[in-house]
Enzyme design. Structure first.
Site, PDB file in Angstrom:
ATOM      1  N   GLU A 161       0.797  -1.241   0.000  1.00 26.65           N
ATOM      2  CA  GLU A 161       0.000   0.000   0.000  1.00 26.65           C
ATOM      3  C   GLU A 161       0.829   1.291   0.000  1.00 26.65           C
ATOM      4  O   GLU A 161       0.582   2.193   0.784  1.00 26.65           O
ATOM      5  CB  GLU A 161      -0.947  -0.008   1.204  1.00 26.65           C
ATOM      6  CG  GLU A 161      -1.818  -1.249   1.255  1.00 26.65           C
ATOM      7  CD  GLU A 161      -2.758  -1.287   2.470  1.00 26.65           C
ATOM      8  OE1 GLU A 161      -2.642  -0.429   3.363  1.00 26.65           O
ATOM      9  OE2 GLU A 161      -3.627  -2.187   2.497  1.00 26.65           O
ATOM     10  N   ASN A 202       2.123  -5.127  -3.163  1.00 26.79           N
ATOM     11  CA  ASN A 202       0.723  -5.472  -2.871  1.00 26.79           C
ATOM     12  C   ASN A 202      -0.108  -4.211  -2.621  1.00 26.79           C
ATOM     13  O   ASN A 202       0.309  -3.325  -1.892  1.00 26.79           O
ATOM     14  CB  ASN A 202       0.716  -6.354  -1.606  1.00 26.79           C
ATOM     15  CG  ASN A 202      -0.619  -7.017  -1.345  1.00 26.79           C
ATOM     16  OD1 ASN A 202      -1.247  -7.546  -2.262  1.00 26.79           O
ATOM     17  ND2 ASN A 202      -1.066  -6.994  -0.092  1.00 26.79           N
ATOM     18  N   HIS A 238     -10.368  -6.284  -1.889  1.00 27.58           N
ATOM     19  CA  HIS A 238     -11.382  -6.071  -0.843  1.00 27.58           C
ATOM     20  C   HIS A 238     -12.527  -5.342  -1.529  1.00 27.58           C
ATOM     21  O   HIS A 238     -12.447  -4.139  -1.776  1.00 27.58           O
ATOM     22  CB  HIS A 238     -10.818  -5.210   0.293  1.00 27.58           C
ATOM     23  CG  HIS A 238      -9.737  -5.889   1.073  1.00 27.58           C
ATOM     24  ND1 HIS A 238      -9.985  -6.991   1.876  1.00 27.58           N
ATOM     25  CD2 HIS A 238      -8.416  -5.642   1.175  1.00 27.58           C
ATOM     26  CE1 HIS A 238      -8.844  -7.379   2.444  1.00 27.58           C
ATOM     27  NE2 HIS A 238      -7.879  -6.582   2.036  1.00 27.58           N
ATOM     28  N   GLU A 268      -6.073 -10.776  -1.168  1.00 29.35           N
ATOM     29  CA  GLU A 268      -6.826 -10.574   0.087  1.00 29.35           C
ATOM     30  C   GLU A 268      -8.331 -10.483  -0.178  1.00 29.35           C
ATOM     31  O   GLU A 268      -9.021  -9.651   0.394  1.00 29.35           O
ATOM     32  CB  GLU A 268      -6.360  -9.278   0.789  1.00 29.35           C
ATOM     33  CG  GLU A 268      -4.884  -9.221   1.085  1.00 29.35           C
ATOM     34  CD  GLU A 268      -4.461  -7.985   1.884  1.00 29.35           C
ATOM     35  OE1 GLU A 268      -5.334  -7.265   2.412  1.00 29.35           O
ATOM     36  OE2 GLU A 268      -3.241  -7.746   1.975  1.00 29.35           O
ATOM     37  N   ASP A 270     -12.166 -10.364  -0.236  1.00 23.69           N
ATOM     38  CA  ASP A 270     -13.423 -10.568   0.489  1.00 23.69           C
ATOM     39  C   ASP A 270     -14.482  -9.715  -0.180  1.00 23.69           C
ATOM     40  O   ASP A 270     -14.168  -8.751  -0.865  1.00 23.69           O
ATOM     41  CB  ASP A 270     -13.316 -10.334   2.016  1.00 23.69           C
ATOM     42  CG  ASP A 270     -12.588  -9.085   2.433  1.00 23.69           C
ATOM     43  OD1 ASP A 270     -12.570  -8.103   1.662  1.00 23.69           O
ATOM     44  OD2 ASP A 270     -12.060  -9.064   3.566  1.00 23.69           O
TER      45      ASP A 270
END
Ligand code: XIL
Length: 351
Positions: A161, A202, A238, A268, A270
């Protein structure tokens, strides 16, 4: 009268027997099929973030984890504040337990994460360091952590990030203290510490072309031109029912990284349902389709072979505390029952 009763009893017991047989076969079929089993037949990795506590305490958590996945990412256990709580002390208790579990069950491990602006210990955030000192701290951290897991972690999120949504570099302790060079140094040190681990940048919010993804792309291109060792880009994914890139846009983004010779992993995933419309079962169905589409993209694009979810049971998702609202963003419910999203992933993997 007695015969009638006997006949009824026979019919009832026969139907109970049939129902039990069907259930038993269904169970048997399910236990021979798993995401893991289907994924490894096509060289795909299906992973999940793993938390230390439930792994220690809940047999069901361990069982589903080892049955369904062939990759894990420690959700917090490898973060700076956990592994490096004091300047001269490292603590690998939690991370070691997760990596040991993974090696016992033959699961790959993604290391997460070496350089980030969050979950840093206070000795670091509150200390005052010269640029040279901060560089030495980061080098020592990367050498020690990557060195500790050498040959046991297949990929590292070296930098996490580092960009703002507008494509500028994020103002972090690393950028302020070391300058832009910290990015390049982090990758070089990670490579030196474990030459065989794949090294990733990432990010969230860069799943499709746009200011953030474009800046990331250009930056990585620059790093590559200068010979900085970077192997891939992680798309965190996400997302939510009302906030999700199209599969085609994600595929396009993957392809341009492929042109740079870079791997892409979904790292990651979701899918929040709290902002969707419709009944709960409609929302779970919509969620299932999003999971399925993203897996499909990864399955089809040649430079993607990994999809990691940020947990697997709704009982242990970070989303409710992060958003402040109830949600059900993962593929098993709170009692470890598979949700429509699970069956959708099974279905995609069976194609
Ligand atoms: C989250 C964890 O899931 C939480 O348990 C923790 O409190 C905060 O961090 N992007 C990342 C992850 O790269 O490390 C974050 O994990 C979620 C967002």
């Amino acid at each position: 009268m007695r015969w009638g009763k006997l006949l009824r009893l026979k019919v009832v017991s026969l139907s109970i027997f049939t129902a039990l047989t069907v259930l038993w076969w269904g169970h048997l079929a399910l236990s021979f099929t798993s995401l893991r089993w289907l994924a490894q037949r096509q060289d795909l990795y299906i992973g999940t973030a793993v938390q230390f506590r439930p792994l220690q305490r809940q047999p069901m958590y361990r069982q589903v984890l080892a049955r369904e996945f062939n990759m894990v990412t420690p959700e917090n256990a490898m973060k700076f504040e956990v592994v490096h709580p004091e300047r001269d002390r490292y603590d690998f208790t939690q991370a070691d337990a997760i990596v040991q579990f993974a090696s016992d069950r033959d699961l790959q491990v993604r290391g997460h994460t070496l350089v980030w602006h969050r979950q840093l210990p206070s000795w670091l955030t509150e200390g005052e360091f010269t640029p040279e000192e901060l560089k030495a701290i980061l080098r020592d951290h990367i050498y020690t952590v990557v060195g500790h897991f050498r040959d046991r972690v297949s990929a590292w999120d070296v930098v996490n990030e580092a960009f703002n949504d507008d494509g500028t570099l994020r103002d972090t302790i690393w950028l302020r203290g070391i300058g832009e060079e910290y990015l390049e140094l982090a990758f070089r040190w990670a490579r030196e510490a474990d030459p065989t681990a794949r090294l990733f940048y990432n990010n969230y919010g860069g799943e499709m072309a746009g200011k953030k993804a474009d800046a990331t792309y250009e930056f990585i291109q620059k790093l590559e031109d200068r010979g900085v060792p970077i192997d891939g880009v992680g798309l965190q994914m996400h997302v939510g029912l009302n906030n999700v890139p199209t599969a085609a846009a994600v595929a396009d983004n993957m392809r341009r990284f492929d042109e740079l010779g870079l791997e892409v992993q979904i790292t990651e995933m979701d899918v929040q349902i709290q902002n969707g419309t419709g009944t709960e079962s409609e929302r779970l169905q919509a969620q299932a389709e999003i999971y399925g589409e993203m897996l499909r993209v990864c399955q089809v694009e040649p430079n993607c072979n990994t999809l990691v979810m940020w947990g697997f049971t709704d009982a242990h998702s970070w989303i409710p505390s992060f958003t402040g609202n109830d949600d059900a963003p993962l593929i098993f419910d709170e009692s470890y029952r598979p949700k429509p999203a699970y069956y959708e992933l099974l279905e995609v993997l069976s194609r």
